[in-house]
Motif scaffolding. Structure first.
Motif, PDB file in Angstrom:
ATOM      1  N   UNK A  25     -14.342  43.546 -30.665  1.00  0.00           N
ATOM      2  CA  UNK A  25     -14.904  44.785 -31.211  1.00  0.00           C
ATOM      3  C   UNK A  25     -16.258  44.547 -31.876  1.00  0.00           C
ATOM      4  N   UNK A  26     -17.001  45.606 -32.002  1.00  0.00           N
ATOM      5  CA  UNK A  26     -18.261  45.573 -32.752  1.00  0.00           C
ATOM      6  C   UNK A  26     -17.937  45.472 -34.241  1.00  0.00           C
ATOM      7  N   UNK A  27     -18.902  45.038 -35.024  1.00  0.00           N
ATOM      8  CA  UNK A  27     -18.751  45.048 -36.464  1.00  0.00           C
ATOM      9  C   UNK A  27     -18.120  43.806 -37.066  1.00  0.00           C
ATOM     10  N   UNK A  28     -17.913  42.769 -36.275  1.00  0.00           N
ATOM     11  CA  UNK A  28     -17.352  41.537 -36.808  1.00  0.00           C
ATOM     12  C   UNK A  28     -18.475  40.616 -37.286  1.00  0.00           C
ATOM     13  N   UNK A  29     -18.089  39.525 -37.917  1.00  0.00           N
ATOM     14  CA  UNK A  29     -19.080  38.588 -38.451  1.00  0.00           C
ATOM     15  C   UNK A  29     -19.997  38.026 -37.363  1.00  0.00           C
ATOM     16  N   UNK A  30     -19.497  37.897 -36.142  1.00  0.00           N
ATOM     17  CA  UNK A  30     -20.330  37.349 -35.074  1.00  0.00           C
ATOM     18  C   UNK A  30     -21.097  38.431 -34.314  1.00  0.00           C
ATOM     19  N   UNK A  31     -21.181  39.618 -34.885  1.00  0.00           N
ATOM     20  CA  UNK A  31     -21.897  40.730 -34.263  1.00  0.00           C
ATOM     21  C   UNK A  31     -23.329  40.402 -33.844  1.00  0.00           C
ATOM     22  N   UNK A  32     -24.126  39.753 -34.714  1.00  0.00           N
ATOM     23  CA  UNK A  32     -25.493  39.417 -34.301  1.00  0.00           C
ATOM     24  C   UNK A  32     -25.524  38.491 -33.079  1.00  0.00           C
ATOM     25  N   UNK A  33     -24.589  37.568 -32.995  1.00  0.00           N
ATOM     26  CA  UNK A  33     -24.533  36.681 -31.826  1.00  0.00           C
ATOM     27  C   UNK A  33     -24.104  37.446 -30.583  1.00  0.00           C
ATOM     28  N   UNK A  34     -23.133  38.344 -30.729  1.00  0.00           N
ATOM     29  CA  UNK A  34     -22.698  39.137 -29.588  1.00  0.00           C
ATOM     30  C   UNK A  34     -23.833  40.016 -29.073  1.00  0.00           C
ATOM     31  N   UNK A  35     -24.622  40.562 -29.990  1.00  0.00           N
ATOM     32  CA  UNK A  35     -25.775  41.371 -29.577  1.00  0.00           C
ATOM     33  C   UNK A  35     -26.826  40.509 -28.888  1.00  0.00           C
ATOM     34  N   UNK A  36     -27.028  39.290 -29.360  1.00  0.00           N
ATOM     35  CA  UNK A  36     -27.968  38.379 -28.704  1.00  0.00           C
ATOM     36  C   UNK A  36     -27.463  38.021 -27.310  1.00  0.00           C
ATOM     37  N   UNK A  37     -26.165  37.738 -27.196  1.00  0.00           N
ATOM     38  CA  UNK A  37     -25.585  37.447 -25.882  1.00  0.00           C
ATOM     39  C   UNK A  37     -25.750  38.635 -24.940  1.00  0.00           C
TER      40      UNK A  37
END
Length: 94
Positions: free
Chosen positions: A39-51
């Motif tokens: 899901x969106x909004x987790x701590x790794x959100x910036x990395x998921x957006x970069x991916x």
């Protein structure tokens, strides 16, 4: 290696953008999540957006991140260190 005027020129280097450790970890979590995604909004959100910007992840209609085929290939190359291991539930993508 080839030497030229006091500097070293390396041939055969990778052309893929470097993945920071945190983004490699996020890619591995996407692999583990399979088709269910993260899901969106987790701590790794910036990395998921970069991916996502790199084409290694995409958002589903339910606003969850899943690995793309390119992301699974990169995961095999950098995380698993071998090709061909499918993601869990990889046959389902929304």
């Amino acid at each position: 290696m080839q030497f030229h005027a006091g500097s070293v020129i390396l041939h055969g280097m990778w052309n893929d953008p470097y993945l920071e450790t945190c983004c490699r970890s996020a890619l591995h979590r996407l692999y583990l999540a399979g088709a269910y995604g993260r899901p969106c909004g987790l701590m790794d959100g910036p990395c998921l957006e970069r991916l996502e910007r790199m084409g290694l992840a995409e958002r589903t209609a339910q606003s969850r991140f899943v690995a793309t085929d390119a992301g699974l290939a990169r995961h095999a190359q950098e995380v698993l260190r071998h090709q061909g291991k499918p993601a869990p539930n990889s046959s389902f993508r929304s």
